[in-house]
Design a protein around this motif. Structure first.
Motif, PDB file in Angstrom:
ATOM      1  N   ARG A  17       0.820  -1.211   0.000  1.00  0.00           N
ATOM      2  CA  ARG A  17       0.000   0.000   0.000  1.00  0.00           C
ATOM      3  C   ARG A  17       0.855   1.264   0.000  1.00  0.00           C
ATOM      4  NH1 ARG A  17      -5.070   1.413   3.889  1.00  0.00           N
ATOM      5  NH2 ARG A  17      -5.603   3.338   2.854  1.00  0.00           N
ATOM      6  N   TYR A  18       1.844   1.346   0.885  1.00  0.00           N
ATOM      7  CA  TYR A  18       2.782   2.465   0.918  1.00  0.00           C
ATOM      8  C   TYR A  18       4.175   1.896   0.703  1.00  0.00           C
ATOM      9  CZ  TYR A  18      -1.118   4.992   2.953  1.00  0.00           C
ATOM     10  OH  TYR A  18      -2.344   5.560   3.164  1.00  0.00           O
ATOM     11  N   ASP A  19       4.685   2.071  -0.475  1.00  0.00           N
ATOM     12  CA  ASP A  19       6.005   1.531  -0.754  1.00  0.00           C
ATOM     13  C   ASP A  19       7.114   2.536  -0.472  1.00  0.00           C
ATOM     14  OD1 ASP A  19       4.931   2.935  -2.883  1.00  0.00           O
ATOM     15  OD2 ASP A  19       5.807   1.680  -4.422  1.00  0.00           O
ATOM     16  N   LEU A  20       6.734   3.719   0.015  1.00  0.00           N
ATOM     17  CA  LEU A  20       7.709   4.704   0.472  1.00  0.00           C
ATOM     18  C   LEU A  20       7.157   5.362   1.733  1.00  0.00           C
ATOM     19  CD1 LEU A  20      10.328   6.357   0.027  1.00  0.00           C
ATOM     20  CD2 LEU A  20       8.917   8.018  -1.191  1.00  0.00           C
ATOM     21  N   LYS A  21       7.889   5.232   2.843  1.00  0.00           N
ATOM     22  CA  LYS A  21       7.480   5.827   4.120  1.00  0.00           C
ATOM     23  C   LYS A  21       8.542   6.835   4.535  1.00  0.00           C
ATOM     24  CE  LYS A  21       5.381   1.481   5.494  1.00  0.00           C
ATOM     25  NZ  LYS A  21       5.572   0.302   6.342  1.00  0.00           N
ATOM     26  N   VAL A  22       8.117   8.090   4.691  1.00  0.00           N
ATOM     27  CA  VAL A  22       9.034   9.169   5.049  1.00  0.00           C
ATOM     28  C   VAL A  22       8.607   9.737   6.398  1.00  0.00           C
ATOM     29  CG1 VAL A  22       9.967  11.417   4.370  1.00  0.00           C
ATOM     30  CG2 VAL A  22       9.352   9.752   2.598  1.00  0.00           C
ATOM     31  N   VAL A  45       3.885  10.244   4.257  1.00  0.00           N
ATOM     32  CA  VAL A  45       4.727  11.210   4.965  1.00  0.00           C
ATOM     33  C   VAL A  45       4.146  11.388   6.355  1.00  0.00           C
ATOM     34  CG1 VAL A  45       5.611  13.574   4.998  1.00  0.00           C
ATOM     35  CG2 VAL A  45       5.346  12.378   2.803  1.00  0.00           C
ATOM     36  N   VAL A  46       4.968  11.174   7.380  1.00  0.00           N
ATOM     37  CA  VAL A  46       4.516  11.224   8.766  1.00  0.00           C
ATOM     38  C   VAL A  46       5.166  12.406   9.482  1.00  0.00           C
ATOM     39  CG1 VAL A  46       4.435   9.991  10.969  1.00  0.00           C
ATOM     40  CG2 VAL A  46       4.206   8.732   8.812  1.00  0.00           C
ATOM     41  N   ASP A  73      11.474   4.427   5.526  1.00  0.00           N
ATOM     42  CA  ASP A  73      12.472   4.279   4.458  1.00  0.00           C
ATOM     43  C   ASP A  73      13.426   5.463   4.465  1.00  0.00           C
ATOM     44  OD1 ASP A  73      11.305   1.888   3.341  1.00  0.00           O
ATOM     45  OD2 ASP A  73       9.718   3.176   2.538  1.00  0.00           O
ATOM     46  N   HIS A  74      12.878   6.640   4.747  1.00  0.00           N
ATOM     47  CA  HIS A  74      13.683   7.863   4.854  1.00  0.00           C
ATOM     48  C   HIS A  74      13.231   8.614   6.094  1.00  0.00           C
ATOM     49  CE1 HIS A  74      15.466   7.495   0.851  1.00  0.00           C
ATOM     50  NE2 HIS A  74      14.270   7.146   0.432  1.00  0.00           N
ATOM     51  N   TYR A  75      14.190   9.068   6.868  1.00  0.00           N
ATOM     52  CA  TYR A  75      13.939   9.816   8.095  1.00  0.00           C
ATOM     53  C   TYR A  75      14.606  11.162   7.892  1.00  0.00           C
ATOM     54  CZ  TYR A  75      13.163  10.071  13.155  1.00  0.00           C
ATOM     55  OH  TYR A  75      12.724  10.391  14.404  1.00  0.00           O
ATOM     56  N   GLU A  90       0.258  22.584  11.292  1.00  0.00           N
ATOM     57  CA  GLU A  90      -0.153  23.160  10.013  1.00  0.00           C
ATOM     58  C   GLU A  90       1.029  23.808   9.291  1.00  0.00           C
ATOM     59  OE1 GLU A  90      -1.791  25.968  13.273  1.00  0.00           O
ATOM     60  OE2 GLU A  90      -1.422  23.840  13.018  1.00  0.00           O
ATOM     61  N   GLU A  91       1.995  24.340  10.039  1.00  0.00           N
ATOM     62  CA  GLU A  91       3.204  24.882   9.424  1.00  0.00           C
ATOM     63  C   GLU A  91       4.094  23.749   8.935  1.00  0.00           C
ATOM     64  OE1 GLU A  91       4.548  26.960  12.852  1.00  0.00           O
ATOM     65  OE2 GLU A  91       3.595  28.839  12.273  1.00  0.00           O
ATOM     66  N   ALA A  92       4.230  22.716   9.745  1.00  0.00           N
ATOM     67  CA  ALA A  92       5.065  21.578   9.376  1.00  0.00           C
ATOM     68  C   ALA A  92       4.560  20.911   8.096  1.00  0.00           C
ATOM     69  CB  ALA A  92       5.110  20.554  10.520  1.00  0.00           C
ATOM     70  N   LEU A  93       3.246  20.823   7.950  1.00  0.00           N
ATOM     71  CA  LEU A  93       2.676  20.222   6.748  1.00  0.00           C
ATOM     72  C   LEU A  93       3.069  21.021   5.507  1.00  0.00           C
ATOM     73  CD1 LEU A  93       0.859  18.106   5.440  1.00  0.00           C
ATOM     74  CD2 LEU A  93      -1.070  19.613   5.896  1.00  0.00           C
ATOM     75  N   LEU A  94       2.941  22.328   5.572  1.00  0.00           N
ATOM     76  CA  LEU A  94       3.316  23.170   4.429  1.00  0.00           C
ATOM     77  C   LEU A  94       4.813  23.101   4.139  1.00  0.00           C
ATOM     78  CD1 LEU A  94       1.093  26.295   5.139  1.00  0.00           C
ATOM     79  CD2 LEU A  94       0.785  24.609   3.315  1.00  0.00           C
ATOM     80  N   ILE A  95       5.622  23.136   5.186  1.00  0.00           N
ATOM     81  CA  ILE A  95       7.069  23.047   5.007  1.00  0.00           C
ATOM     82  C   ILE A  95       7.445  21.691   4.406  1.00  0.00           C
ATOM     83  CG2 ILE A  95       9.297  22.977   6.192  1.00  0.00           C
ATOM     84  CD1 ILE A  95       8.033  24.947   8.257  1.00  0.00           C
ATOM     85  N   ALA A  96       6.871  20.621   4.954  1.00  0.00           N
ATOM     86  CA  ALA A  96       7.193  19.274   4.471  1.00  0.00           C
ATOM     87  C   ALA A  96       6.815  19.099   3.009  1.00  0.00           C
ATOM     88  CB  ALA A  96       6.486  18.222   5.319  1.00  0.00           C
TER      89      ALA A  96
END
Length: 120
Positions: A17-22, A45-46, A73-75, A90-96
Motif C-alpha cells: 500500500r505504501y512503498d515509500l514511508k518518510v 509522509v509522517v 524508508d527515509h527519516y 499546520e506549518e510543518a505540513l506546508l514546510i514538508a
C-alpha cells in the motif's frame, strides 16, 4: 491524502500500500540536492507531534525500541534551520510538502531540487 490507523499503522500497513514511508524529525537527514527517494507508487509522509516522532514510537508497545530509521524508508529533517523548538502541525505540513514535493515528484529520475533556506 488520507489518515492511517494510529502509529501502529505506520509499521503494519500492507507493504504494497505504501512503498515509500518518510518520517520527519529534527534528528533526521537534511533534505538536500543529494537526497533521492527510491521509486514508488504510494508515499506516506509522517509528521511528529509536539514531542516528535521519537516520543510516539517509544510509547507504542509494538514499535518500542525502534527508532525512526527502523520504521521509515527515509527519516528526514524538513527544516534544518528552524529558529524555534517546535513547529506547529499546520506549518510543518506546508514546510514538508514544499520541501519534499520536488524530490517526490522526481523519484526515479536524476533530479531533485529542494528549496534552499536562502531561496536559491
Amino acid at each position: 491524502m488520507e489518515g492511517i490507523p494510529g502509529r501502529r499503522g505506520i509499521a503494519t500497513t500492507q507493504p504494497t500500500r505504501y512503498d515509500l514511508k518518510v518520517g520527519t524529525s529534527e534528528r533526521g537527514e537534511v533534505v538536500g540536492v543529494d537526497w533521492h527517494p527510491k521509486p514508488f507508487q504510494h508515499a506516506l509522509v509522517v509528521l511528529g507531534g509536539v514531542a516528535g516522532i521519537e516520543d510516539a514510537l517509544e510509547k507504542d508497545l509494538h514499535l518500542s525500541g525502534k527508532g525512526g530509521p527502523d520504521v521509515f524508508d527515509h527519516y528526514v529533517n524538513i527544516c534544518p534551520f528552524q529558529g524555534s523548538r517546535t513547529i506547529r502541525t499546520e506549518e510543518a505540513l506546508l514546510i514538508a510538502m514544499s520541501t519534499l514535493r520536488p524530490c517526490l515528484a522526481s523519484a526515479g529520475s536524476a533530479g531533485c531540487t529542494p528549496l534552499s533556506p536562502n531561496g536559491a
